[in-house]
Structures are given as structure tokens and as C-alpha cells.
Design an enzyme around this catalytic site. Sequence first.
Site, PDB file in Angstrom:
ATOM      1  N   HIS A   1      -1.655  -8.667  -4.443  1.00 47.43           N
ATOM      2  CA  HIS A   1      -1.652  -7.435  -3.638  1.00 47.43           C
ATOM      3  C   HIS A   1      -0.597  -7.499  -2.536  1.00 47.43           C
ATOM      4  O   HIS A   1      -0.064  -6.472  -2.120  1.00 47.43           O
ATOM      5  CB  HIS A   1      -3.047  -7.131  -3.086  1.00 47.43           C
ATOM      6  CG  HIS A   1      -3.265  -5.655  -2.921  1.00 47.43           C
ATOM      7  ND1 HIS A   1      -3.069  -4.751  -3.940  1.00 47.43           N
ATOM      8  CD2 HIS A   1      -3.606  -4.912  -1.841  1.00 47.43           C
ATOM      9  CE1 HIS A   1      -3.293  -3.518  -3.495  1.00 47.43           C
ATOM     10  NE2 HIS A   1      -3.617  -3.593  -2.218  1.00 47.43           N
TER      11      HIS A   1
ATOM     12  N   GLU B   1      -2.493   0.238   7.277  1.00 47.41           N
ATOM     13  CA  GLU B   1      -2.695  -0.523   6.048  1.00 47.41           C
ATOM     14  C   GLU B   1      -1.597  -1.573   5.863  1.00 47.41           C
ATOM     15  O   GLU B   1      -1.838  -2.636   5.296  1.00 47.41           O
ATOM     16  CB  GLU B   1      -2.768   0.406   4.842  1.00 47.41           C
ATOM     17  CG  GLU B   1      -3.271  -0.331   3.611  1.00 47.41           C
ATOM     18  CD  GLU B   1      -3.370   0.558   2.396  1.00 47.41           C
ATOM     19  OE1 GLU B   1      -2.372   1.240   2.108  1.00 47.41           O
ATOM     20  OE2 GLU B   1      -4.420   0.577   1.756  1.00 47.41           O
TER      21      GLU B   1
ATOM     22  N   CYS C   1      -0.684   6.212  -0.495  1.00 50.34           N
ATOM     23  CA  CYS C   1      -1.261   5.106  -1.269  1.00 50.34           C
ATOM     24  C   CYS C   1      -1.880   5.704  -2.525  1.00 50.34           C
ATOM     25  O   CYS C   1      -2.724   6.584  -2.448  1.00 50.34           O
ATOM     26  CB  CYS C   1      -2.323   4.397  -0.424  1.00 50.34           C
ATOM     27  SG  CYS C   1      -3.457   3.371  -1.379  1.00 50.34           S
TER      28      CYS C   1
ATOM     29  N   CYS D   1       4.954  -0.508  -3.053  1.00 52.87           N
ATOM     30  CA  CYS D   1       4.402   0.789  -2.620  1.00 52.87           C
ATOM     31  C   CYS D   1       4.892   1.194  -1.239  1.00 52.87           C
ATOM     32  O   CYS D   1       5.276   2.331  -1.017  1.00 52.87           O
ATOM     33  CB  CYS D   1       2.873   0.756  -2.678  1.00 52.87           C
ATOM     34  SG  CYS D   1       2.058  -0.123  -1.341  1.00 52.87           S
TER      35      CYS D   1
ATOM     36  N   CYS E   1      -3.513   0.203  -7.843  1.00 51.97           N
ATOM     37  CA  CYS E   1      -3.010  -1.175  -7.907  1.00 51.97           C
ATOM     38  C   CYS E   1      -4.102  -2.224  -7.699  1.00 51.97           C
ATOM     39  O   CYS E   1      -3.996  -3.334  -8.224  1.00 51.97           O
ATOM     40  CB  CYS E   1      -1.945  -1.399  -6.849  1.00 51.97           C
ATOM     41  SG  CYS E   1      -1.008   0.049  -6.442  1.00 51.97           S
TER      42      CYS E   1
ATOM     43  N   TYR F   1       2.670  -4.658  -2.060  1.00 51.05           N
ATOM     44  CA  TYR F   1       3.148  -3.948  -0.870  1.00 51.05           C
ATOM     45  C   TYR F   1       4.680  -3.931  -0.796  1.00 51.05           C
ATOM     46  O   TYR F   1       5.254  -3.052  -0.156  1.00 51.05           O
ATOM     47  CB  TYR F   1       2.568  -4.588   0.404  1.00 51.05           C
ATOM     48  CG  TYR F   1       1.171  -4.090   0.734  1.00 51.05           C
ATOM     49  CD1 TYR F   1       0.239  -3.862  -0.264  1.00 51.05           C
ATOM     50  CD2 TYR F   1       0.793  -3.849   2.047  1.00 51.05           C
ATOM     51  CE1 TYR F   1      -1.029  -3.397   0.034  1.00 51.05           C
ATOM     52  CE2 TYR F   1      -0.471  -3.383   2.361  1.00 51.05           C
ATOM     53  CZ  TYR F   1      -1.379  -3.170   1.353  1.00 51.05           C
ATOM     54  OH  TYR F   1      -2.633  -2.698   1.650  1.00 51.05           O
TER      55      TYR F   1
ATOM     56  N   GLU G   1     -10.159   5.604   1.462  1.00 45.52           N
ATOM     57  CA  GLU G   1     -10.920   4.376   1.610  1.00 45.52           C
ATOM     58  C   GLU G   1     -12.386   4.721   1.822  1.00 45.52           C
ATOM     59  O   GLU G   1     -12.691   5.778   2.357  1.00 45.52           O
ATOM     60  CB  GLU G   1     -10.418   3.534   2.809  1.00 45.52           C
ATOM     61  CG  GLU G   1      -9.343   2.521   2.451  1.00 45.52           C
ATOM     62  CD  GLU G   1      -7.960   3.121   2.314  1.00 45.52           C
ATOM     63  OE1 GLU G   1      -7.709   4.171   2.942  1.00 45.52           O
ATOM     64  OE2 GLU G   1      -7.120   2.553   1.585  1.00 45.52           O
TER      65      GLU G   1
ATOM     66  N   THR H   1     -10.096   0.893  -1.128  1.00 43.83           N
ATOM     67  CA  THR H   1      -9.083   1.861  -1.547  1.00 43.83           C
ATOM     68  C   THR H   1      -9.427   2.434  -2.919  1.00 43.83           C
ATOM     69  O   THR H   1      -9.644   1.682  -3.870  1.00 43.83           O
ATOM     70  CB  THR H   1      -7.718   1.153  -1.611  1.00 43.83           C
ATOM     71  OG1 THR H   1      -7.390   0.715  -0.299  1.00 43.83           O
ATOM     72  CG2 THR H   1      -6.629   2.076  -2.114  1.00 43.83           C
TER      73      THR H   1
HETATM   74 FE1  SF4 Z   1      -2.333   1.476  -2.079  1.00 41.08          FE
HETATM   75 FE2  SF4 Z   1      -0.121   0.030  -1.974  1.00 41.08          FE
HETATM   76 FE3  SF4 Z   1      -2.500  -1.175  -2.301  1.00 41.08          FE
HETATM   77 FE4  SF4 Z   1      -1.362   0.302  -4.260  1.00 41.08          FE
HETATM   78  S1  SF4 Z   1      -0.567  -1.630  -3.384  1.00 41.08           S
HETATM   79  S2  SF4 Z   1      -3.486   0.329  -3.613  1.00 41.08           S
HETATM   80  S3  SF4 Z   1      -0.411   1.919  -3.094  1.00 41.08           S
HETATM   81  S4  SF4 Z   1      -1.794  -0.031  -0.514  1.00 41.08           S
HETATM   82 FE    FE Z   2      -3.905  -1.424   0.078  1.00 43.56          FE
END
Ligand code: SF4
Ligand code: FE
Length: 492
Positions: free
Chosen positions: A293, A456, A100, A300, A104, A297, A258, A191
Site C-alpha cells: 500500500h 490520507e 481516492c 494514486c 487498491c 501511494y 471511509e 477505505t
Molecule cells: Fe485510495 Fe490511493 Fe489507497 Fe488506492 S492506494 S485505496 S487510491 S489511498
Molecule cells: Fe489509502
Amino acid sequence: MALMTGAQYIESLRKLNTRVYMFGKKIDNWVDDPIIRPSINCVAMTYDLAQDPQYEDLMTATSSLTGEKINRFTHLHQSTQDLIKKVKMQRLLGQKTGSCFQRCVGMDAFNAVYSTTYEIDEKYGTSYQKNFIDFLKMVQEKDLVVDGAMTDPKGDRGLAPHAQPDADMYMHIVERRPDGIVVRGAKAHQTGSINSHWHIIMPTISMKEADKDYAVSFACPTDAEGLYMVYGRQSCDTRKMEEHAGFDVGNPKFGGQEALVVFDNVFIPNEYIFMAGEYEFAGMMVERFAGYHRQSYGGCKVGVGDVVIGAAALAAEYNGCEKASHIKDKLIEMTHLNETLYSCGIACSAEGHQTKAGNYQIDLLLANVCKQNITRFPYEIVRLAEDIAGGLMVTMPSNVDFDSDLPVGKEGETIGEICNKFFKTKEDVPTRNRMKVLRLLENLCLGAAAVGYRTESMHGAGSPQAQRIMIQRQGNIQGKKQLAKDITGIED
Ligand code: SF4
Ligand code: FE
């Protein structure tokens, strides 16, 4: 100011007076701490890739506020193409870090706060959006990392914020002054909070009038007076502190992060306030941030999934069984699942729409379907990866044993020689390479990176039930009933 390099970003963190606690101690040099540093390296990649001409189109954008070239992580999405590029950028970073990369949450907060403040101002004549635009211009110009912080500790889940026996369970305003507000509370499992320059705080749920003081959104420097963090530990994290951990770390350079972020009566000047009591907009901000968000996902986790699939294929190759039909089939299944997740990320972006404020919002139903699939498919991908890897992934001796020159055999063979002999597979595969890839899989499937790839995937951007509520709301069952009535000729 030009875009920062990864190295400049890391140096910029040293100038902050961020208060970090871990294992019961205050960590003064947290930038070089072996447990924390991999997560900083991950964010540094969001800077380094933006400097690379081959990734310029994905990693940078033209600011809608200033016309300047900016890092895409600080961009307000101006089109569905921008939303698609965002997902592609996140897949790229997942591929490059296997982790991660944290930046983001800020990008998703910028876009949610920008459009929500516009609508609050429209109703109340406030100037929250101007506050936010001035703040974002500064972030874009200085190329900063901002933690988008939403999740409150929430205390008793059966009680509204104002009804909690301990008011601090939700971030709230404790004092209103002519020049600003004083806030108190905490944000949990944040995060990338420690290695952010600033934080944007948002409410965590929809609120009613009695929760007025809890409907609060603002920006604040990470090293503000009264703000501190307690680092969240990860499975196998102390391996990073071992002197000769070597390949046991799994992912030697990168990791996620985190923390619990505590606001102990922090003063927020008026110019950084984006919501202060307009409770009926709390739900809008939550829904928009969560939607972005959940889209994220679909980028990422897919990039990290690419690394899992690649590592599993390598493990099979090193074992000499890459041609077995069941191995090929498992890799096909993993790819199918991973690309299904990507399809959802792309689809909710392509179906995006313009908000009243002018930036682009993803399709909420498809973004929630995206995230709901992410609560499931990575688990199946990990199951198949473990199947292919074999039990050695969790039973192999340590890196120190492989390097040991302690003689143990009758002919003086060392522990290192014995380990290398018995874990050898194909003639042309160095045993060490096999161990490296198995430790990477261990890291991704159940070690430190499993925080980012597994748990996560379940709970980040909202637990599965949160998506099901949104799917129910957005699913238009009434419209679908009507379709059935129309086809069958049913008239009410
Ligand atoms: Fe982390 Fe994915 Fe959230 Fe970006 S979108 S902060 S990589 S969990
Ligand atoms: Fe996240």
C-alpha cells in the site's frame, strides 16, 4: 463471466444487504445517496477504464490462477513489470478521478495474504492458501471489489491486544466451532468498505502468543449477518446534499470514502479463514500489505497531484499571470515533487522480488521511503497550489449567488451579474470557469478530497513513524559502517 462495466458494478451493489449508518440514521438506498455516490462513481472508473482498449494493458492482466483476462485490481503480481503497471494504473485513476478510488486496498490484501498463507501452510500444514486461492478465483471470475481491512481501533496504544480493558479494540476470535469461527471487533477508517462486495480482514500489528486469538485473517461478505458500517464524514461533505451546490462541490462526480466497520459476532466458515491463531505470521502479513500500500501511494497520490498541478496552472492562466516567472517556477517545483514521488513508486516496483509463494513483492525499503515522502510532498504541492490560486479560493460567493437573479444594484443588476462582473478576469475567460477551477482546488486542498490528498497522505498506509521504523530496520546501518571501515582501513 466477462469483466463488469461501471454501470453493472453499481447495479451489483443494489443487490447487497449492506447496513450503512450516517448522521445517526440507517441509509437504505446508500447507492444513490448524494454523499456516498461520488465514492461509488470512483470505483466504477476502475471498471470503465478496463473496458477501454487504450488502457487495456494497464487495467487488465492474465490471471495466474485461471489464465483468464481479469481486472488488474484482482491480480497477483507475476513480475516486476506487473508491479510497475500497477503504479501506472493507479496514477491514471488518480488523474481521471482526482480522488481516492478505493479498490487498491483489496489488491494489496490479495497479494499479501497469498504469500503469507503459503508460508503459514509451509510451517503448519494448514490449508489457508487453498482457501484463499478458491476465494480469489471467485473474486476474479465475478470481477468483485474487496476491501482489504487492516486498521483496528487499537484502544490504549500502550497495551497489547490481549491486555486491552475492552477486548473489542482488536478484531478477535470469540468462539471456535467445527465449521468455523466467530469474530468480534472493528476496523476503523476503512477505505471503500461500503461499496465493496467482500472484505478481507487482516491483523493490524505483530503479535505474541498471548495475542493468539487476535491473529486472525479471513474473507467475509460485506452484508454478512452482524456486520455494519458507520460512514466517516468529510470536510464540506454536506455541500453534496445542497440542491444548487453546482461548482461549490469542487469535484462534481468523484470522491473517496471511509467508514468504521463493526463486526458484532460474525460467523466465518472454515473455507474463508486465512489465519486463526498463527500469531508469529501476523507481522509478516502486516508488513507485506503495508509495503504494497505504500507503493500504491506512489501512483494514486501522483495522479491526484497531476490534477492539483493542472488546476493551479489553469487558475494562473485564467488570472492572466501564467507568464510570470515565479508562477512558472512554482509549477516546476510542484512537478519536481510529484515526479519524485512517482520515481519512488516505480523504483520500489522495479526492485521487487519473488516471494516463496511465487507472486512479486515490492522492495520494502524503497516502498517505505516512497510513503515517507508522501507524508510531506503533497503538503508542499498544496501550499504552492494555494499560493498560485489566491485567496478567492476560500472567499468567493456560492454557486447560488452566481446564478441569482435577485436585483440588488441601482440599475437592477442582479447578485449573479454583480458576482460575474467583479470576479471577471480576462475577456475570453468565462467567470464560471474560473470559479470551477478554484472550487476544485479548494476541494483538493482542504475540502472533501483533501481527505485523500492531504491527511490520507500523512496517515493512510501507516503514519510517518511506521515508515521510519521500517526504514531503520531495512536501512542496513551495520553494512554502511563496514563500508566506512573498509575505506579507512579500520580493523576491529
Ligand atoms: Fe485510495 Fe490511493 Fe489507497 Fe488506492 S492506494 S485505496 S487510491 S489511498
Ligand atoms: Fe489509502
